[in-house]
Design an enzyme around this catalytic site. Structure first.
Site, PDB file in Angstrom:
ATOM      1  N   ARG A  23      52.964  55.193   3.670  1.00 11.06           N
ATOM      2  CA  ARG A  23      54.271  54.610   3.987  1.00 11.06           C
ATOM      3  C   ARG A  23      55.413  55.449   3.418  1.00 11.06           C
ATOM      4  O   ARG A  23      56.555  55.346   3.894  1.00 11.06           O
ATOM      5  CB  ARG A  23      54.352  53.183   3.441  1.00 11.06           C
ATOM      6  N   LYS A  61      56.024  45.341  16.090  1.00 13.01           N
ATOM      7  CA  LYS A  61      56.136  44.199  15.177  1.00 13.01           C
ATOM      8  C   LYS A  61      57.234  44.409  14.138  1.00 13.01           C
ATOM      9  O   LYS A  61      58.039  43.510  13.882  1.00 13.01           O
ATOM     10  CB  LYS A  61      54.813  43.942  14.473  1.00 13.01           C
ATOM     11  N   PRO A  81      58.051  38.341  16.344  1.00 11.93           N
ATOM     12  CA  PRO A  81      57.097  39.299  15.784  1.00 11.93           C
ATOM     13  C   PRO A  81      55.665  38.819  16.003  1.00 11.93           C
ATOM     14  O   PRO A  81      55.331  37.674  15.692  1.00 11.93           O
ATOM     15  CB  PRO A  81      57.448  39.318  14.292  1.00 11.93           C
ATOM     16  N   ASP A 133      51.748  39.674  15.186  1.00 14.96           N
ATOM     17  CA  ASP A 133      50.657  40.417  14.554  1.00 14.96           C
ATOM     18  C   ASP A 133      49.344  39.822  15.049  1.00 14.96           C
ATOM     19  O   ASP A 133      49.332  38.952  15.930  1.00 14.96           O
ATOM     20  CB  ASP A 133      50.761  40.355  13.026  1.00 14.96           C
ATOM     21  N   HIS A 182      47.432  37.820  13.669  1.00 13.04           N
ATOM     22  CA  HIS A 182      47.374  36.399  13.339  1.00 13.04           C
ATOM     23  C   HIS A 182      48.065  35.576  14.430  1.00 13.04           C
ATOM     24  O   HIS A 182      47.528  34.578  14.920  1.00 13.04           O
ATOM     25  CB  HIS A 182      48.036  36.161  11.982  1.00 13.04           C
ATOM     26  N   PHE A 213      54.638  30.247  11.277  1.00 14.42           N
ATOM     27  CA  PHE A 213      54.123  31.280  10.377  1.00 14.42           C
ATOM     28  C   PHE A 213      54.119  30.770   8.941  1.00 14.42           C
ATOM     29  O   PHE A 213      53.150  30.952   8.201  1.00 14.42           O
ATOM     30  CB  PHE A 213      54.964  32.551  10.490  1.00 14.42           C
TER      31      PHE A 213
END
Length: 327
Positions: A208, A252, A269, A271, A273, A319
């Protein structure tokens, strides 16, 4: 003033805004992965950095209480470092009220939105009563972007620690409370230095580090900080396209930044999940066994059709509920 002090213990240092729990629950919003700069400094009190100042927030009934700490005197910083004092900031009350109202977007009536989402979605209705007051923050675009670049393949506690190291290494020192130092989020220029990537790797950012320093350079040489903020005024699709051109920014991360700092309430967003929620709980029929770009778009479109123009806000509630149940 100590963090454990309460509004009643030192009323002259505290101000309040009218804000019922149905419109804001600090404990849910500040711990659900929207921002990574708040911590529960004492039961029910949240301390963090906002607009280059350190704040402590807490709720009491229908009131949101806050105090703001001033910066240390630079001439005395070294001699006071051991004691780490902090004084209440002398800021205009109207200005501090405005900052909080803007940050929590308190002009948006959340209770009415909950009712409309519950009417449209039985699954939302099941969780709404247990998770009231979950609203979307309006963050600084630079802080939001670089924070979410750090979220890939990561979890909230580790992201929080990474952002703290980032601020300590690159941000301006603000003050110290109960022996804990606080720093401003780094400026764009602080992240564009020739040694920025190496320093970030030394701080444990791994791959990152390249994305953070690369995106900082790309923005500095292109949009600039002002241009990034001006994405608030362009259509959602255009803002998303500009963000996705930056190193380390996929769909995302771009949607998180659009939703949480660029006023794109329709951004959802997605993901893995959220993808599983869409498939298993809502029966969204999507081909393939992975979250492809096409599936990503279809899931977002499905939720926008279900929840309306603030679909990203409704997704934030679900979420948060799933995050709490998982914990």
């Amino acid at each position: 003033m100590k963090l454990r002090d309460t509004p009643s213990a030192c009323p002259s240092l505290w101000r309040c805004l009218p804000c019922p729990p149905a419109e804001l629950r600090l404990d849910l919003v500040l711990s659900s992965g929207q921002s990574f700069r708040w911590w529960e400094s004492s039961p029910g009190a949240w301390t963090g950095v906002l607009e280059g100042r350190v704040w402590t927030l807490r709720q009491d009934g229908d009131r949101l209480w806050y105090t703001v700490y001033g910066e240390e005197d630079e001439d005395k910083e070294e001699e006071e470092r051991d004691g780490c004092p902090a004084k209440a900031a002398k800021l205009d009350v109207a200005e501090t009220d405005r900052i909080l109202r803007d940050y929590f977007q308190l002009d948006v009536g959340l209770s009415a939105l909950y009712r409309s989402w519950a009417a449209a979605d039985p699954l939302f209705r099941k969780v709404a009563n247990d998770f009231p007051g979950v609203r979307v923050l309006r963050q600084d675009p630079v802080e939001c972007l670089f924070s979410f670049i750090c979220t890939s393949n990561n979890h909230i506690s580790r992201i929080t620690a990474m952002i703290e190291r980032l601020c300590q290494a690159f941000g301006r020192r603000l003050c110290c409370l109960d022996s804990r130092p606080f720093h401003a989020f780094p400026s764009l220029s602080a992240l564009t230095g020739a040694d920025a990537e190496a320093r970030l790797r030394a701080l444990g950012f791994g791959y990152r580090a390249k994305f953070v320093s690369g995106s900082a350079r790309a923005i500095a040489e292109g949009l600039g900080t002002e241009g990034l903020c001006q994405l608030r005024t362009v259509p959602y699709a255009e803002a998303r396209r500009v963000l996705c051109a930056l190193p380390g920014v996929g769909a995302k991360v771009a949607d998180c930044v659009c939703l949480l700092s660029l006023d794109k309430a329709e951004a959802v967003p997605v993901d893995t999940h959220v993808w599983h929620i869409a498939r298993q709980r809502y029966g969204v029929a999507l081909g393939g066994k992975s979250l492809t770009p096409r599936a990503y778009q279809e899931i977002g479109d499905f939720f926008r059709g279900l929840w309306g123009p603030r679909a990203g806000w409704a997704q934030a509630v679900l979420f948060c509920a799933d995050l709490r149940k998982g914990q």
